[in-house]
Design a protein around this motif. Structure first.
Motif, PDB file in Angstrom:
ATOM      1  N   LEU A 126      33.621  11.658   4.019  1.00  0.00           N
ATOM      2  CA  LEU A 126      32.532  11.234   4.792  1.00  0.00           C
ATOM      3  C   LEU A 126      31.815   9.760   4.402  1.00  0.00           C
ATOM      4  CD1 LEU A 126      30.543  14.649   5.345  1.00  0.00           C
ATOM      5  CD2 LEU A 126      31.886  13.611   6.973  1.00  0.00           C
ATOM      6  N   VAL A 127      32.242   9.589   3.051  1.00  0.00           N
ATOM      7  CA  VAL A 127      31.567   8.196   2.520  1.00  0.00           C
ATOM      8  C   VAL A 127      32.505   7.347   2.521  1.00  0.00           C
ATOM      9  CG1 VAL A 127      29.691   9.716   1.465  1.00  0.00           C
ATOM     10  CG2 VAL A 127      31.782   9.227   0.314  1.00  0.00           C
ATOM     11  N   HIS A 128      33.907   7.238   2.400  1.00  0.00           N
ATOM     12  CA  HIS A 128      34.823   6.414   2.060  1.00  0.00           C
ATOM     13  C   HIS A 128      36.077   6.571   2.799  1.00  0.00           C
ATOM     14  CE1 HIS A 128      37.197   3.460  -0.165  1.00  0.00           C
ATOM     15  NE2 HIS A 128      38.177   4.246  -0.175  1.00  0.00           N
ATOM     16  N   ASP A 129      36.885   5.606   3.458  1.00  0.00           N
ATOM     17  CA  ASP A 129      38.158   5.701   4.225  1.00  0.00           C
ATOM     18  C   ASP A 129      39.139   5.961   3.165  1.00  0.00           C
ATOM     19  OD1 ASP A 129      36.435   5.393   6.438  1.00  0.00           O
ATOM     20  OD2 ASP A 129      37.215   3.460   6.919  1.00  0.00           O
ATOM     21  N   PHE A 130      39.513   7.141   2.793  1.00  0.00           N
ATOM     22  CA  PHE A 130      40.464   7.264   1.955  1.00  0.00           C
ATOM     23  C   PHE A 130      41.999   7.179   2.227  1.00  0.00           C
ATOM     24  CE2 PHE A 130      37.121   9.023  -0.439  1.00  0.00           C
ATOM     25  CZ  PHE A 130      37.223   8.987  -2.022  1.00  0.00           C
ATOM     26  N   SER A 131      43.125   6.953   1.443  1.00  0.00           N
ATOM     27  CA  SER A 131      44.263   6.895   2.054  1.00  0.00           C
ATOM     28  C   SER A 131      44.692   8.311   2.302  1.00  0.00           C
ATOM     29  CB  SER A 131      45.142   6.142   0.958  1.00  0.00           C
ATOM     30  OG  SER A 131      45.178   6.871  -0.190  1.00  0.00           O
ATOM     31  N   PHE A 132      45.695   8.456   3.127  1.00  0.00           N
ATOM     32  CA  PHE A 132      46.084  10.020   3.261  1.00  0.00           C
ATOM     33  C   PHE A 132      47.004  10.367   2.183  1.00  0.00           C
ATOM     34  CE2 PHE A 132      50.039  12.611   3.955  1.00  0.00           C
ATOM     35  CZ  PHE A 132      49.667  13.375   4.754  1.00  0.00           C
ATOM     36  N   TRP A 133      47.531   9.546   1.174  1.00  0.00           N
ATOM     37  CA  TRP A 133      48.242  10.238   0.076  1.00  0.00           C
ATOM     38  C   TRP A 133      47.185  10.319  -1.124  1.00  0.00           C
ATOM     39  CZ3 TRP A 133      52.791  11.525   1.335  1.00  0.00           C
ATOM     40  CH2 TRP A 133      53.398  10.906   2.126  1.00  0.00           C
ATOM     41  N   ALA A 134      46.145   9.777  -1.114  1.00  0.00           N
ATOM     42  CA  ALA A 134      45.106  10.102  -2.255  1.00  0.00           C
ATOM     43  C   ALA A 134      44.716  11.280  -1.970  1.00  0.00           C
ATOM     44  CB  ALA A 134      43.947   8.876  -2.287  1.00  0.00           C
ATOM     45  N   LEU A 135      44.290  11.746  -0.513  1.00  0.00           N
ATOM     46  CA  LEU A 135      43.805  12.803  -0.038  1.00  0.00           C
ATOM     47  C   LEU A 135      44.631  14.168  -0.221  1.00  0.00           C
ATOM     48  CD1 LEU A 135      41.844  12.016   3.074  1.00  0.00           C
ATOM     49  CD2 LEU A 135      40.772  12.535   0.818  1.00  0.00           C
ATOM     50  N   ALA A 136      46.050  13.648   0.082  1.00  0.00           N
ATOM     51  CA  ALA A 136      46.848  14.923  -0.385  1.00  0.00           C
ATOM     52  C   ALA A 136      47.247  15.310  -1.482  1.00  0.00           C
ATOM     53  CB  ALA A 136      48.441  14.234   0.600  1.00  0.00           C
ATOM     54  N   ALA A 137      46.935  14.120  -2.507  1.00  0.00           N
ATOM     55  CA  ALA A 137      47.262  14.296  -3.887  1.00  0.00           C
ATOM     56  C   ALA A 137      46.389  15.377  -4.555  1.00  0.00           C
ATOM     57  CB  ALA A 137      47.050  12.990  -4.641  1.00  0.00           C
ATOM     58  N   VAL A 138      45.063  15.543  -3.844  1.00  0.00           N
ATOM     59  CA  VAL A 138      44.030  16.296  -4.685  1.00  0.00           C
ATOM     60  C   VAL A 138      44.486  17.823  -4.593  1.00  0.00           C
ATOM     61  CG1 VAL A 138      41.640  17.331  -4.365  1.00  0.00           C
ATOM     62  CG2 VAL A 138      42.150  14.738  -3.554  1.00  0.00           C
ATOM     63  N   PRO A 139      45.055  18.594  -3.659  1.00  0.00           N
ATOM     64  CA  PRO A 139      45.438  19.810  -4.038  1.00  0.00           C
ATOM     65  C   PRO A 139      46.615  20.094  -4.828  1.00  0.00           C
ATOM     66  CG  PRO A 139      46.154  19.379  -1.753  1.00  0.00           C
ATOM     67  CD  PRO A 139      45.178  18.201  -2.265  1.00  0.00           C
ATOM     68  N   LEU A 140      47.250  18.967  -5.007  1.00  0.00           N
ATOM     69  CA  LEU A 140      48.321  19.035  -6.153  1.00  0.00           C
ATOM     70  C   LEU A 140      48.092  19.038  -7.292  1.00  0.00           C
ATOM     71  CD1 LEU A 140      51.031  16.462  -4.101  1.00  0.00           C
ATOM     72  CD2 LEU A 140      51.149  19.297  -4.180  1.00  0.00           C
ATOM     73  N   PHE A 141      47.131  17.779  -7.803  1.00  0.00           N
ATOM     74  CA  PHE A 141      46.598  17.891  -9.046  1.00  0.00           C
ATOM     75  C   PHE A 141      45.731  18.949  -9.628  1.00  0.00           C
ATOM     76  CE2 PHE A 141      43.889  14.047  -7.295  1.00  0.00           C
ATOM     77  CZ  PHE A 141      42.572  14.922  -7.489  1.00  0.00           C
ATOM     78  N   SER A 142      44.991  19.486  -8.404  1.00  0.00           N
ATOM     79  CA  SER A 142      43.962  20.441  -8.713  1.00  0.00           C
ATOM     80  C   SER A 142      44.753  21.834  -9.062  1.00  0.00           C
ATOM     81  CB  SER A 142      42.978  20.554  -7.349  1.00  0.00           C
ATOM     82  OG  SER A 142      42.167  21.649  -7.598  1.00  0.00           O
ATOM     83  N   LEU A 143      45.682  21.956  -8.456  1.00  0.00           N
ATOM     84  CA  LEU A 143      46.585  23.313  -8.312  1.00  0.00           C
ATOM     85  C   LEU A 143      47.227  23.110  -9.922  1.00  0.00           C
ATOM     86  CD1 LEU A 143      47.333  26.047  -7.887  1.00  0.00           C
ATOM     87  CD2 LEU A 143      49.481  25.033  -6.620  1.00  0.00           C
ATOM     88  N   PHE A 144      47.796  21.759 -10.001  1.00  0.00           N
ATOM     89  CA  PHE A 144      48.586  21.706 -11.508  1.00  0.00           C
ATOM     90  C   PHE A 144      47.621  21.966 -12.628  1.00  0.00           C
ATOM     91  CE2 PHE A 144      49.470  18.824 -15.050  1.00  0.00           C
ATOM     92  CZ  PHE A 144      50.717  19.323 -15.278  1.00  0.00           C
ATOM     93  N   PHE A 145      46.328  21.323 -12.649  1.00  0.00           N
ATOM     94  CA  PHE A 145      45.416  21.614 -13.569  1.00  0.00           C
ATOM     95  C   PHE A 145      44.925  22.951 -13.734  1.00  0.00           C
ATOM     96  CE2 PHE A 145      43.531  16.931 -13.062  1.00  0.00           C
ATOM     97  CZ  PHE A 145      44.911  16.606 -13.621  1.00  0.00           C
ATOM     98  N   ASN A 146      44.833  23.521 -12.618  1.00  0.00           N
ATOM     99  CA  ASN A 146      44.411  25.210 -12.423  1.00  0.00           C
ATOM    100  C   ASN A 146      45.517  26.172 -13.151  1.00  0.00           C
ATOM    101  OD1 ASN A 146      43.299  27.655 -11.635  1.00  0.00           O
ATOM    102  ND2 ASN A 146      42.562  26.646  -9.604  1.00  0.00           N
TER     103      ASN A 146
END
Length: 260
Positions: A165-185
């Motif tokens: 809602l505050v920035h136009d992120f790239s698709f790949w940056a948003l798609a990376a969130v569940p990947l690195f989040s699950l990896f850390f988790n």
């Protein structure tokens, strides 16, 4: 890729979301189990953190609860898709490599802040009952990562909505969130100390810190990073679980001597 995602129908987004989250959950979990239960012990690298046994009943419960979380996360992909459809959020057009890298770094920091806030709330008396199912895994496993009550899954699953809602992120940056989040988790729940020689405050000691959170049922509300726990004084001491683990080892020793 961004245009492809936006052009999907609502049902397609939800179907792909479930497949994506289910695939990464099972993939990361199985790989982590293989590495920490077989490969690294055989090579003499690292150590198990909590020696108490994990029964098949716990693994079945974790897989069942995680299945519910996968559905919530996967079906919930309709919300970021919906923000794009409504024009409330947009994706970056032709982002460069450096932009994507910086966005991933920013989202990684936001992910830890978001996790700490929600995790701390889940330990209040008002929301504690929704976090209880996750803490039934006193000894965590790689399959504990998504083992949540549906309310907890909803709280943790909205991590990318505020940034969109505050920035136009790239698709790949948003798609990376569940990947690195699950990896850390997954690393945090592995019950394995991959780097025994690093200090307790080191980023690489995340599994050590989260193991203590499960063993002591409080504190260490952050995940990969330590800045939120340091800032709010919620970091557990490194010996927080020594009493429980020493009691278990003594019990084991007595049982072994009695059977000898």
């Amino acid at each position: 890729m961004a245009q492809t995602f936006q052009s999907l129908s609502m049902l397609q987004v939800m179907a792909w979301g479930v497949l994506f989250f289910g695939g990464i959950y099972l993939g990361f979990g199985a790989l982590n189990w293989l590495i920490t239960r077989h490969l690294l012990p055989a090579l003499g690298i690292g150590r198990v953190l909590d020696p108490r046994p994990v029964g098949p009943e716990q693994l079945r419960r974790e897989l069942l609860q995680s299945g519910g979380s996968v559905l919530i996360f996967g079906l919930g992909m309709v919300f970021p898709w919906g923000l794009l459809q409504l024009g409330w959020a947009r994706l970056a057009v032709n982002p460069g490599g450096w932009q994507i890298a910086v966005e991933i770094l920013v989202l990684a920091v936001w992910n830890d802040i978001h996790f700490w806030i929600n995790h701390r709330l889940l330990h209040t008396r008002w929301l504690r009952r929704f976090h209880g199912p996750h803490h039934r895994s006193v000894v965590s496993t790689p399959f504990s990562t998504y083992s949540f009550h549906p309310v907890e899954a909803l709280m943790l699953g909205n991590v990318i909505l505020p940034p969109m809602l505050v920035h136009d992120f790239s698709f790949w940056a948003l798609a990376a969130v569940p990947l690195f989040s699950l990896f850390f988790n997954n690393v945090g729940h592995s019950n394995y100390d991959f780097f025994p020689r690093v200090s307790y405050s080191h980023w690489f000691a995340a599994s050590r810190r989260h193991h203590l959170h499960h063993a002591a049922h409080g504190g260490n509300y952050g995940f990969q990073f330590t800045f939120m726990d340091r800032l709010f004084g919620t970091r557990l001491p490194a010996d927080a679980a020594d009493v429980q683990l020493d009691a278990f080892r003594k019990k084991q020793k007595v049982a072994h001597e009695a059977s000898a």
